[in-house]
Structure formats: C-alpha cells, structure tokens
Design a protein around this motif. Structure first.
Motif, PDB file in Angstrom:
ATOM      1  N   ALA A 174      38.551 -10.121 -30.110  1.00 46.45           N
ATOM      2  CA  ALA A 174      37.370  -9.594 -30.774  1.00 46.45           C
ATOM      3  C   ALA A 174      37.494  -8.128 -31.151  1.00 46.45           C
ATOM      4  CB  ALA A 174      36.147  -9.772 -29.871  1.00 46.45           C
ATOM      5  N   TRP A 175      38.280  -7.356 -30.389  1.00 44.87           N
ATOM      6  CA  TRP A 175      38.285  -5.908 -30.585  1.00 44.87           C
ATOM      7  C   TRP A 175      39.448  -5.327 -29.799  1.00 44.87           C
ATOM      8  CZ3 TRP A 175      35.213  -2.861 -33.632  1.00 44.87           C
ATOM      9  CH2 TRP A 175      35.202  -1.484 -33.391  1.00 44.87           C
ATOM     10  N   ALA A 176      40.006  -4.229 -30.289  1.00 41.79           N
ATOM     11  CA  ALA A 176      40.976  -3.433 -29.528  1.00 41.79           C
ATOM     12  C   ALA A 176      40.451  -2.009 -29.484  1.00 41.79           C
ATOM     13  CB  ALA A 176      42.348  -3.480 -30.172  1.00 41.79           C
ATOM     14  N   GLU A 177      40.295  -1.470 -28.295  1.00 47.60           N
ATOM     15  CA  GLU A 177      39.786  -0.108 -28.143  1.00 47.60           C
ATOM     16  C   GLU A 177      40.904   0.790 -27.624  1.00 47.60           C
ATOM     17  OE1 GLU A 177      36.219   2.570 -28.028  1.00 47.60           O
ATOM     18  OE2 GLU A 177      36.928   0.838 -29.160  1.00 47.60           O
ATOM     19  N   LEU A 178      41.155   1.863 -28.358  1.00 47.59           N
ATOM     20  CA  LEU A 178      42.097   2.878 -27.906  1.00 47.59           C
ATOM     21  C   LEU A 178      41.347   3.876 -27.044  1.00 47.59           C
ATOM     22  CD1 LEU A 178      44.813   4.483 -28.035  1.00 47.59           C
ATOM     23  CD2 LEU A 178      43.844   5.622 -30.058  1.00 47.59           C
ATOM     24  N   TYR A 179      41.728   3.976 -25.786  1.00 45.73           N
ATOM     25  CA  TYR A 179      41.175   5.002 -24.904  1.00 45.73           C
ATOM     26  C   TYR A 179      42.147   6.175 -24.883  1.00 45.73           C
ATOM     27  CZ  TYR A 179      37.384   2.010 -23.453  1.00 45.73           C
ATOM     28  OH  TYR A 179      36.241   1.237 -23.460  1.00 45.73           O
ATOM     29  N   THR A 180      41.679   7.328 -25.341  1.00 41.87           N
ATOM     30  CA  THR A 180      42.537   8.471 -25.595  1.00 41.87           C
ATOM     31  C   THR A 180      41.859   9.750 -25.142  1.00 41.87           C
ATOM     32  OG1 THR A 180      43.655   9.703 -27.360  1.00 41.87           O
ATOM     33  CG2 THR A 180      41.591   8.640 -27.946  1.00 41.87           C
ATOM     34  N   ARG A 181      42.615  10.811 -24.983  1.00 43.57           N
ATOM     35  CA  ARG A 181      42.031  12.128 -24.714  1.00 43.57           C
ATOM     36  C   ARG A 181      41.952  12.986 -25.971  1.00 43.57           C
ATOM     37  NH1 ARG A 181      44.963  10.914 -20.123  1.00 43.57           N
ATOM     38  NH2 ARG A 181      43.675  10.839 -18.241  1.00 43.57           N
ATOM     39  N   ASP A 182      42.497  12.479 -27.066  1.00 46.23           N
ATOM     40  CA  ASP A 182      42.528  13.240 -28.314  1.00 46.23           C
ATOM     41  C   ASP A 182      42.045  12.337 -29.439  1.00 46.23           C
ATOM     42  OD1 ASP A 182      43.008  14.859 -30.477  1.00 46.23           O
ATOM     43  OD2 ASP A 182      45.182  14.976 -30.210  1.00 46.23           O
ATOM     44  N   THR A 183      40.725  12.197 -29.587  1.00 43.80           N
ATOM     45  CA  THR A 183      40.188  11.285 -30.590  1.00 43.80           C
ATOM     46  C   THR A 183      40.488  11.770 -32.009  1.00 43.80           C
ATOM     47  OG1 THR A 183      38.030  12.380 -30.422  1.00 43.80           O
ATOM     48  CG2 THR A 183      38.377  10.411 -29.075  1.00 43.80           C
ATOM     49  N   THR A 184      40.480  13.076 -32.213  1.00 39.75           N
ATOM     50  CA  THR A 184      40.800  13.602 -33.548  1.00 39.75           C
ATOM     51  C   THR A 184      42.251  13.301 -33.911  1.00 39.75           C
ATOM     52  OG1 THR A 184      39.164  15.358 -33.335  1.00 39.75           O
ATOM     53  CG2 THR A 184      40.879  15.666 -34.982  1.00 39.75           C
ATOM     54  N   GLY A 185      43.148  13.520 -32.952  1.00 38.70           N
ATOM     55  CA  GLY A 185      44.552  13.211 -33.190  1.00 38.70           C
ATOM     56  C   GLY A 185      44.778  11.728 -33.426  1.00 38.70           C
ATOM     57  N   ALA A 186      44.023  10.876 -32.711  1.00 38.79           N
ATOM     58  CA  ALA A 186      44.149   9.433 -32.910  1.00 38.79           C
ATOM     59  C   ALA A 186      43.718   9.034 -34.314  1.00 38.79           C
ATOM     60  CB  ALA A 186      43.316   8.689 -31.872  1.00 38.79           C
ATOM     61  N   ASN A 187      42.632   9.625 -34.801  1.00 36.96           N
ATOM     62  CA  ASN A 187      42.193   9.343 -36.171  1.00 36.96           C
ATOM     63  C   ASN A 187      43.302   9.658 -37.173  1.00 36.96           C
ATOM     64  OD1 ASN A 187      39.718   8.674 -35.142  1.00 36.96           O
ATOM     65  ND2 ASN A 187      38.655  10.480 -35.930  1.00 36.96           N
ATOM     66  N   THR A 188      43.935  10.795 -36.975  1.00 37.76           N
ATOM     67  CA  THR A 188      44.994  11.226 -37.887  1.00 37.76           C
ATOM     68  C   THR A 188      46.216  10.314 -37.783  1.00 37.76           C
ATOM     69  OG1 THR A 188      44.247  13.516 -37.747  1.00 37.76           O
ATOM     70  CG2 THR A 188      46.507  13.140 -38.516  1.00 37.76           C
ATOM     71  N   PHE A 189      46.643  10.026 -36.552  1.00 39.91           N
ATOM     72  CA  PHE A 189      47.855   9.237 -36.340  1.00 39.91           C
ATOM     73  C   PHE A 189      47.694   7.815 -36.875  1.00 39.91           C
ATOM     74  CE2 PHE A 189      50.370   6.337 -33.632  1.00 39.91           C
ATOM     75  CZ  PHE A 189      51.641   6.858 -33.833  1.00 39.91           C
ATOM     76  N   TYR A 190      46.685   7.090 -36.409  1.00 39.13           N
ATOM     77  CA  TYR A 190      46.538   5.691 -36.806  1.00 39.13           C
ATOM     78  C   TYR A 190      46.056   5.557 -38.247  1.00 39.13           C
ATOM     79  CZ  TYR A 190      47.259   4.390 -31.940  1.00 39.13           C
ATOM     80  OH  TYR A 190      47.809   4.218 -30.691  1.00 39.13           O
ATOM     81  N   GLY A 191      45.137   6.422 -38.661  1.00 36.95           N
ATOM     82  CA  GLY A 191      44.681   6.370 -40.039  1.00 36.95           C
ATOM     83  C   GLY A 191      45.802   6.652 -41.022  1.00 36.95           C
ATOM     84  N   GLY A 192      46.676   7.602 -40.678  1.00 33.55           N
ATOM     85  CA  GLY A 192      47.808   7.910 -41.543  1.00 33.55           C
ATOM     86  C   GLY A 192      48.813   6.785 -41.605  1.00 33.55           C
ATOM     87  N   LEU A 193      49.040   6.112 -40.480  1.00 29.80           N
ATOM     88  CA  LEU A 193      50.025   5.026 -40.452  1.00 29.80           C
ATOM     89  C   LEU A 193      49.569   3.814 -41.245  1.00 29.80           C
ATOM     90  CD1 LEU A 193      51.227   4.920 -36.744  1.00 29.80           C
ATOM     91  CD2 LEU A 193      52.499   5.749 -38.718  1.00 29.80           C
ATOM     92  N   PHE A 194      48.298   3.482 -41.121  1.00 34.30           N
ATOM     93  CA  PHE A 194      47.828   2.222 -41.685  1.00 34.30           C
ATOM     94  C   PHE A 194      47.013   2.408 -42.961  1.00 34.30           C
ATOM     95  CE2 PHE A 194      48.535   1.426 -37.131  1.00 34.30           C
ATOM     96  CZ  PHE A 194      49.525   0.468 -37.258  1.00 34.30           C
ATOM     97  N   HIS A 195      46.986   3.645 -43.483  1.00 31.80           N
ATOM     98  CA  HIS A 195      46.471   3.914 -44.824  1.00 31.80           C
ATOM     99  C   HIS A 195      44.999   3.587 -45.021  1.00 31.80           C
ATOM    100  CE1 HIS A 195      50.410   4.992 -46.227  1.00 31.80           C
ATOM    101  NE2 HIS A 195      50.887   3.820 -45.869  1.00 31.80           N
ATOM    102  N   HIS A 196      44.244   3.564 -43.971  1.00 33.90           N
ATOM    103  CA  HIS A 196      42.797   3.461 -44.154  1.00 33.90           C
ATOM    104  C   HIS A 196      42.122   4.025 -42.919  1.00 33.90           C
ATOM    105  CE1 HIS A 196      42.239  -0.003 -41.417  1.00 33.90           C
ATOM    106  NE2 HIS A 196      43.372  -0.437 -41.902  1.00 33.90           N
TER     107      HIS A 196
END
Length: 224
Positions: free
Chosen positions: A123-145
């Motif tokens: 149903a869902w995958a949740e990334l638990y991270t200490r750097d939410t801004t960095g996660a947005n950049t990393f995953y958003g950049g990789l998967f182009h959306h």
C-alpha cells in the motif's frame, strides 16, 4: 518487494495467515506470494546470517545500470550491482546518502506487482530519514518527478525518523501493507509470534502500526 528470511516455511505460515497469501516456488529457491492468483511479494531465504532480516522495496526502472550510476553520482551507493535474475529481469540493491536501502528492478518476464493498494497487498513505502529536504532532492532527482508532492500517486513518502522511532534508529524504507481492520491484524500478528514495534498512529495517508514478524522483519500495517 521481497523479504529476506532465515526460515521460508515459517514465513509462509505467518504471511499466509496474516494476509491470505498463497505461495509457489520462484526463482533460485525463493517463493512467490500470490493473492487471487496475482503476484504481490516474494520471500527469499537469507543465506548469510550477518545480513538483516528485512523487507525491501524495489523501484522499477528501464535501465538498472544507468540508474545505478546516477545513484552514485547523487551521493548514494550501490550495495549490490545489477545482476540478472534468470529471464525475469535484473535486480540491484542501492542505498541513499543516509544509508537507507532500496532495490532496483528492471523487468523482463516478471513485471512486478499484480495487485496493490488492496487489503493484503503493498500500500505504501515510507522513507524514515533525518534529512527530509535531502531526500526530496535525491529521490525526486532520480525518478524525475516530485515523489512527495500532494496529489502524486500514493506509493512513497518520507518522514523524520524520530516521528515514530527512537533517535538511534537508522534511516530506512518501511514497507506498508493494507489491511481491512488494523486492530484485528495486530491481534493476528501477536498470535502468530510477531510483535508491535509502534502502536497505531495517525498519518496523512491513513492509520498505521509498525510490527515485526516472528523472525524479526519489520513492516507496517495500514488502514485507509
């Protein structure tokens, strides 16, 4: 999506009763879980006792080799380089800059999920991270959306790891399975020898509890 477990037979009993899955032999000694005849997950025997007992979420990609290079260039790492899984496809394991592990799947004969967002399925995958801004950049950049944007396909999100877990918990991706009744599902987990890691809490995507199975693999139950 697959679980690495020491005891596949115990895993089949646990998840078969919890989610109503049937099983058939898969590639290389693994087993495929099916619901209503459609593939929903895989269970694989853990061959190295030093490795964790975990659920791993795989992201689909048309080219695992190229995406692997982009992951490294973006500050992540390849844990296991892309390798063939018979004629089913190619798989790889990667980690983001904080060390959260996820898989890559380049499909050939096996496209992936046959069912999802239904009771007893992913149903869902949740990334638990200490750097939410960095996660947005990393995953958003990789998967182009914008993976985390409102209105996006409800598959993947991220939160600060300390929202749910102790401060010492490392960043990780947590697999969520949908259930019809969260309290009944938690009672079944306990009866089957699992335990509740985080009791039910409210999120923007539903009511969630984090549990472990009877071999120590963590996952979440989601009631939408």
């Amino acid at each position: 999506m697959e679980a690495q477990l020491p005891d596949l037979e115990a895993g089949k009993r646990f998840y078969g009763e919890l989610f109503g899955w049937d099983f058939e032999e898969g590639y290389g000694g693994s087993v495929w879980a099916r619901l209503g005849g459609e593939p929903v997950a895989a269970l694989e025997r853990k061959t190295d006792g030093r490795m964790p007992t975990v659920w791993t979420v795989y992201f689909a990609t048309p080219d695992a080799q190229t995406l692997g290079r982009r992951i490294v260039a973006a500050g992540g790492q390849l844990v296991v380089a892309p390798y063939p899984v018979g004629d089913l496809g190619r798989a790889a394991l990667a980690a983001d800059p904080e060390g959260a592990v996820f898989g890559l799947w380049q499909a050939r004969r096996h496209p992936g999920f046959g069912r999802r967002h239904e009771p007893g399925t992913f149903a869902w995958a949740e990334l638990y991270t200490r750097d939410t801004t960095g996660a947005n950049t990393f995953y958003g950049g990789l998967f182009h959306h914008a993976l985390f944007a409102p209105g996006a396909e409800p598959d993947f999100g991220r939160a600060d790891v300390t929202d749910v877990f102790p401060a010492e918990m490392p960043p990780h991706v947590l697999t969520h399975f949908r259930v019809t009744d969260l309290d009944d599902a938690l009672a079944t987990v306990r009866r089957l020898g699992g335990r509740v890691q985080a009791p039910p809490f409210e999120t923007s995507y539903g009511r969630v509890a984090v549990v472990t199975d009877n071999q120590g693999a963590s996952f979440a139950l989601l009631r939408r």
